[in-house]
Motif scaffolding. Sequence first.
Motif, PDB file in Angstrom:
ATOM      1  N   ASN A 141      -0.163  -2.022 -11.241  1.00 38.03           N
ATOM      2  CA  ASN A 141      -0.752  -2.306  -9.933  1.00 38.03           C
ATOM      3  C   ASN A 141      -1.995  -1.452  -9.694  1.00 38.03           C
ATOM      4  N   ASN A 142      -2.758  -1.790  -8.639  1.00 33.34           N
ATOM      5  CA  ASN A 142      -3.947  -1.028  -8.303  1.00 33.34           C
ATOM      6  C   ASN A 142      -3.613   0.450  -8.095  1.00 33.34           C
ATOM      7  N   ILE A 166       0.854  -1.177   0.000  1.00 28.00           N
ATOM      8  CA  ILE A 166       0.000   0.000   0.000  1.00 28.00           C
ATOM      9  C   ILE A 166       0.896   1.235   0.000  1.00 28.00           C
ATOM     10  N   ASP A 167       0.728   2.108  -0.992  1.00 23.99           N
ATOM     11  CA  ASP A 167       1.499   3.347  -1.058  1.00 23.99           C
ATOM     12  C   ASP A 167       1.152   4.213   0.166  1.00 23.99           C
ATOM     13  N   ILE A 168       2.181   4.707   0.842  1.00 18.21           N
ATOM     14  CA  ILE A 168       1.976   5.511   2.053  1.00 18.21           C
ATOM     15  C   ILE A 168       1.078   6.716   1.776  1.00 18.21           C
ATOM     16  N   HIS A 172     -10.452  -7.779  -8.808  1.00 20.95           N
ATOM     17  CA  HIS A 172      -9.789  -6.462  -8.810  1.00 20.95           C
ATOM     18  C   HIS A 172      -8.370  -6.473  -8.243  1.00 20.95           C
ATOM     19  N   LEU A 173      -7.894  -7.578  -7.674  1.00 22.07           N
ATOM     20  CA  LEU A 173      -6.583  -7.545  -7.015  1.00 22.07           C
ATOM     21  C   LEU A 173      -5.447  -7.720  -8.017  1.00 22.07           C
ATOM     22  N   ASP A 174      -4.401  -6.891  -7.870  1.00 29.90           N
ATOM     23  CA  ASP A 174      -3.234  -7.038  -8.729  1.00 29.90           C
ATOM     24  C   ASP A 174      -2.416  -8.254  -8.302  1.00 29.90           C
ATOM     25  N   SER A 186      -9.719   3.966  -6.203  1.00 28.68           N
ATOM     26  CA  SER A 186     -10.165   3.212  -7.376  1.00 28.68           C
ATOM     27  C   SER A 186     -10.819   1.915  -6.912  1.00 28.68           C
ATOM     28  N   GLY A 187     -11.478   1.210  -7.840  1.00 24.60           N
ATOM     29  CA  GLY A 187     -12.113  -0.055  -7.492  1.00 24.60           C
ATOM     30  C   GLY A 187     -11.129  -1.065  -6.943  1.00 24.60           C
ATOM     31  N   GLY A 188      -9.953  -1.163  -7.574  1.00 23.40           N
ATOM     32  CA  GLY A 188      -8.936  -2.093  -7.108  1.00 23.40           C
ATOM     33  C   GLY A 188      -8.380  -1.703  -5.752  1.00 23.40           C
ATOM     34  N   GLN A 189      -8.192  -0.391  -5.532  1.00 25.99           N
ATOM     35  CA  GLN A 189      -7.695   0.083  -4.243  1.00 25.99           C
ATOM     36  C   GLN A 189      -8.705  -0.198  -3.125  1.00 25.99           C
TER      37      GLN A 189
END
Length: 537
Positions: free
Chosen positions: A364-365, A147-149, A188-190, A160-163
């Motif tokens: 990636n998501n 997860i990006d900080i 939706h998962l990368d 987004s949907g994936g996030q």
Amino acid sequence: MIGQNISLSFNLETIYEKCNFNLQDKDKVGIVGVNGAGKTTLFKVILGEQDLDEGKISIVNKRIGYLPQEIVLEDKNITVFNYLLSARPIKKLEKELQKLYEELSISEPLKQNRILKKIDNVQKQLDYYDVYNYENILLTLIDNMNIDISLLDMKLCDLSGGQKSKIAFLHLLYSKPDILLLDEPTNHLDVETRDFIVNYLKKYKGMVLIISHDVDFLNKIVNKIMYINKSTHQIKVYDGNYDLYIKKLELEKELQERLIVRQEKEIKELQSFINKTKNASATNHNLKRMGKDRERKLEKKLEELQVRDKIYGKINLNIKPKREGSRIPLKVNNITFGYNEQINLYNNLSFVINNHERFLIVGNNGVGKSTLLKLIIGYLKPKEGTIWYGTKTDIAYYAQELELLDENKNILENVDNDSYSEKELRTILGSFLFYGEDVFKKINILSPGERARVALCKIMLQKANLLLLDEPTNHLDPETQKIIGQNFKNYEGTIIMVSHNPSFVESVGIDRMLILPKGKITNYSQEKLKSFNTEES
């Protein structure tokens, strides 16, 4: 978890009939069955949202966590980090503990024992949630799920949907339930998140129940398969992974067919003999007695006759463009785009799509794959740059979250098209497994798999020569995925696609792929896709 003689019907439709099963605390179980067999309904029964007609499912003092197939995050204005923290009620329990200690200090001796018991109970809950290490545990999960900080300060409504799927999954894992209920968790998962979750679930110390059409995912995790048979309304648990279950099921069906054939032959012979005795002379008492005896045997044989499993229909998808597309259907010229004040997703992104090409967008998501499709279709406008369309380009768009369907209208109204009569539309809907009065069902009562079939039907009716497909295999069973993969491979138009499903991507026959956020374009191969996934991980 023990199921004892569970029975359930909706109106005149039987879902379960006197079913029994027994699962152990650390079992990893894949739940399978055709659409409408009662897989998601079983989760609702476990969660206490659906009452049984008879029987019970016994679960003793277990915390249950649930990831639904369709992610709905209620408080959309909360930040991601605060939402994740809320999975463990540490602050609430600490306040409760403080209040109890204050109460203890001023209470009479007779009340103190009762308060001390409450204090002990709250402390046990805090210990369960690792009160002295809970923030470190969350940060480790955030890191492992990549997860990006910068995402942590964003509001849920801006994801987004994936996030959203990734954050909802992380929230569930962090909540530390004893039993995990996962309904289509890989949607939706990368790839990198999927790989982490596979390893996490394999080592999970509690029970995991997974409804999934992702065979590879099930094979890597489960040690048991629970099969819900829609024909017999029975539930049976098989030891082993999905592939082993299929082998066992095929053998059972073969043996069952042999038994039914033998039973049918015996019934036919008994019936033939009984008919002869009925035509015999009234004075032939011995033959008449034998006939009565055979009638009793026939009655017993008919009661014992097994029922063949119903063979359920397959969708008939045949997408054809109404006209040949332009030699160059689409050009993206130096587009720059970002949401509000956020960092731009792309800067000066350019590419050209060729007629009949199969073009895959990977990343990636949250890198902007779905956003790019929305820019191409015109739902969003770039900050800079242009998107050019060929004069003979006709576009159809399949949305990841199926948001193009009107939930307040029925199936027939959603696929309404001036080029077809109602009779023709109903015939076409039949090829998507919507028969008779089914076409008048509202979209809001359909399962995600049924909605996906409606969306595919709409795409087919448009007869476009450029398809924009955003995760088209989500919610669809493996057989349907194979059918649409073959159809898209043979499709005579152009396809731009986002998909995290490796086997589906391979079946469509991709020519090139765009790698986001780099904006790099390369010829497609399995090795290059695997290499990209490894680099990103």
